[in-house]
Design a protein around this motif. Structure first.
Motif, PDB file in Angstrom:
ATOM      1  N   GLN A 145      13.232  10.027 -11.924  1.00 17.00           N
ATOM      2  CA  GLN A 145      14.946  10.666 -11.531  1.00 17.00           C
ATOM      3  C   GLN A 145      15.055  10.019 -10.788  1.00 17.00           C
ATOM      4  OE1 GLN A 145      13.987  15.540 -13.771  1.00 17.00           O
ATOM      5  NE2 GLN A 145      14.564  14.441 -11.356  1.00 17.00           N
ATOM      6  N   PRO A 146      16.331   8.664 -10.696  1.00 19.61           N
ATOM      7  CA  PRO A 146      16.542   8.014  -9.460  1.00 19.61           C
ATOM      8  C   PRO A 146      17.594   8.927  -8.587  1.00 19.61           C
ATOM      9  CG  PRO A 146      18.384   7.570 -11.138  1.00 19.61           C
ATOM     10  CD  PRO A 146      16.990   8.198 -11.896  1.00 19.61           C
ATOM     11  N   LEU A 147      16.859   9.308  -7.957  1.00 23.33           N
ATOM     12  CA  LEU A 147      17.825  10.863  -6.559  1.00 23.33           C
ATOM     13  C   LEU A 147      17.320  10.507  -5.396  1.00 23.33           C
ATOM     14  CD1 LEU A 147      18.342  13.414  -8.807  1.00 23.33           C
ATOM     15  CD2 LEU A 147      20.086  11.971  -8.782  1.00 23.33           C
ATOM     16  N   ARG A 170      23.653  20.043  -0.654  1.00 25.56           N
ATOM     17  CA  ARG A 170      23.875  18.834   0.707  1.00 25.56           C
ATOM     18  C   ARG A 170      23.033  18.366   0.816  1.00 25.56           C
ATOM     19  NH1 ARG A 170      23.769  23.248   4.093  1.00 25.56           N
ATOM     20  NH2 ARG A 170      22.338  22.216   6.074  1.00 25.56           N
ATOM     21  N   GLY A 171      23.469  16.632   0.968  1.00 20.84           N
ATOM     22  CA  GLY A 171      22.678  16.006   1.745  1.00 20.84           C
ATOM     23  C   GLY A 171      21.852  14.453   0.579  1.00 20.84           C
ATOM     24  N   LEU A 172      23.058  14.644  -0.306  1.00 18.62           N
ATOM     25  CA  LEU A 172      23.052  13.081  -1.554  1.00 18.62           C
ATOM     26  C   LEU A 172      24.225  12.442  -0.787  1.00 18.62           C
ATOM     27  CD1 LEU A 172      23.335  14.929  -4.244  1.00 18.62           C
ATOM     28  CD2 LEU A 172      20.934  13.975  -3.562  1.00 18.62           C
ATOM     29  N   THR A 173      23.794  10.830  -0.900  1.00 13.33           N
ATOM     30  CA  THR A 173      24.895  10.166  -0.925  1.00 13.33           C
ATOM     31  C   THR A 173      25.605  10.024  -1.473  1.00 13.33           C
ATOM     32  OG1 THR A 173      22.708   8.937  -0.819  1.00 13.33           O
ATOM     33  CG2 THR A 173      24.839   7.457  -0.987  1.00 13.33           C
ATOM     34  N   VAL A 187      24.695  10.454  -8.740  1.00 17.24           N
ATOM     35  CA  VAL A 187      25.384  10.882  -9.832  1.00 17.24           C
ATOM     36  C   VAL A 187      23.388  11.757 -10.436  1.00 17.24           C
ATOM     37  CG1 VAL A 187      25.379  10.958 -12.525  1.00 17.24           C
ATOM     38  CG2 VAL A 187      26.192   9.128 -10.642  1.00 17.24           C
ATOM     39  N   VAL A 188      23.891  13.403 -10.541  1.00 16.68           N
ATOM     40  CA  VAL A 188      22.953  13.939 -10.825  1.00 16.68           C
ATOM     41  C   VAL A 188      22.978  14.351 -12.322  1.00 16.68           C
ATOM     42  CG1 VAL A 188      21.535  16.320 -10.869  1.00 16.68           C
ATOM     43  CG2 VAL A 188      22.807  14.799  -8.763  1.00 16.68           C
ATOM     44  N   ARG A 189      21.951  13.703 -13.328  1.00 17.28           N
ATOM     45  CA  ARG A 189      22.614  14.263 -14.830  1.00 17.28           C
ATOM     46  C   ARG A 189      21.951  15.452 -15.221  1.00 17.28           C
ATOM     47  NH1 ARG A 189      24.753   9.535 -15.579  1.00 17.28           N
ATOM     48  NH2 ARG A 189      24.068   7.194 -14.387  1.00 17.28           N
ATOM     49  N   VAL A 223      15.582  21.347  -1.396  1.00 19.36           N
ATOM     50  CA  VAL A 223      15.180  20.796  -2.965  1.00 19.36           C
ATOM     51  C   VAL A 223      14.803  19.433  -3.281  1.00 19.36           C
ATOM     52  CG1 VAL A 223      17.144  20.394  -4.867  1.00 19.36           C
ATOM     53  CG2 VAL A 223      17.743  22.232  -3.371  1.00 19.36           C
ATOM     54  N   LYS A 224      13.919  19.254  -4.301  1.00 17.26           N
ATOM     55  CA  LYS A 224      13.136  18.339  -4.327  1.00 17.26           C
ATOM     56  C   LYS A 224      13.817  18.170  -5.933  1.00 17.26           C
ATOM     57  CE  LYS A 224       8.800  18.304  -3.663  1.00 17.26           C
ATOM     58  NZ  LYS A 224       7.971  19.076  -3.709  1.00 17.26           N
TER      59      LYS A 224
END
Length: 198
Positions: free
Chosen positions: A84-86, A104-107, A111-113, A162-163
């Protein structure tokens, strides 16, 4: 006693995950409309199998941890079909409920699929496994409202981890007995089921 973790080198070669649905379908005896009732608590379990351990030391370690996990619980990587490329994130706001999790804390633009897996980790270290119910894109501040396939089982606090990179399944080793096989070639074969406890 802290939950038992399997070593990083213990990688399953087979998995049979299942969804335990605690909701119900009500079928009225009067012929009225059938009604679906959702309830909190739906969760996951997975039957995991491992290739034969030809290293006797590795087999011995796995058996020891599995026996202890019957009492203390087990945490092991949830098998993913592909990476999962996250990146990992945190819960954005306390007291959330239902089938949406604000994080929160994502670039920005990440995209979260749909179908990706994640853990929400309480301050106690307990991991809760969830499935993403729809594709979303992080906004300019790295925030996203994740639709989930099942309802949240706990009201997490702001800042809980959140992992998204490598989720785990944590719970109890199912069954009243645990068995493993020993071959004359000195291979150790192991299978077990882990079921989320909460």
């Amino acid at each position: 006693m802290p939950v038992i973790e399997m070593p990083r080198w213990a990688v399953p070669n087979g998995a049979s995950p299942s969804f335990m649905d605690f909701g119900a379908i009500l079928r009225p005896s009067t012929g009225a409309e059938v009604l679906r009732v959702d309830r909190l608590g739906s969760r996951y379990k997975a039957r995991l199998s491992f290739p034969p351990f030809d290293d006797v030391d590795q087999g011995r370690v796995i058996v020891s941890r599995l026996i202890r996990a019957k009492r203390a619980g087990l945490r092991i990587e949830y098998p993913l079909m592909c990476p999962q490329p996250l990146q990992d994130a945190v819960v954005d706001g306390a007291g959330q409920a239902g089938t949406t999790l604000n994080i929160r804390g994502l670039t920005s633009g990440m995209v979260v699929r749909e179908g990706f897996w994640l853990n929400v980790v309480r301050s106690t270290g307990q991991h809760f496994l969830h499935n993403v119910g729809g594709e979303v894109i992080a906004d300019g501040s790295g925030r996203v409202a994740l639709p989930l396939s099942e309802m949240l089982r706990r009201p997490f606090v702001d800042g809980d981890k959140v992992k998204l990179v490598q989720p785990m399944i944590e719970g109890l080793v199912d069954g009243d007995e645990q068995a493993w096989s020993l071959s004359i070639e000195r291979f150790v074969g192991i299978e077990f089921t882990v079921e989320e406890a909460a």
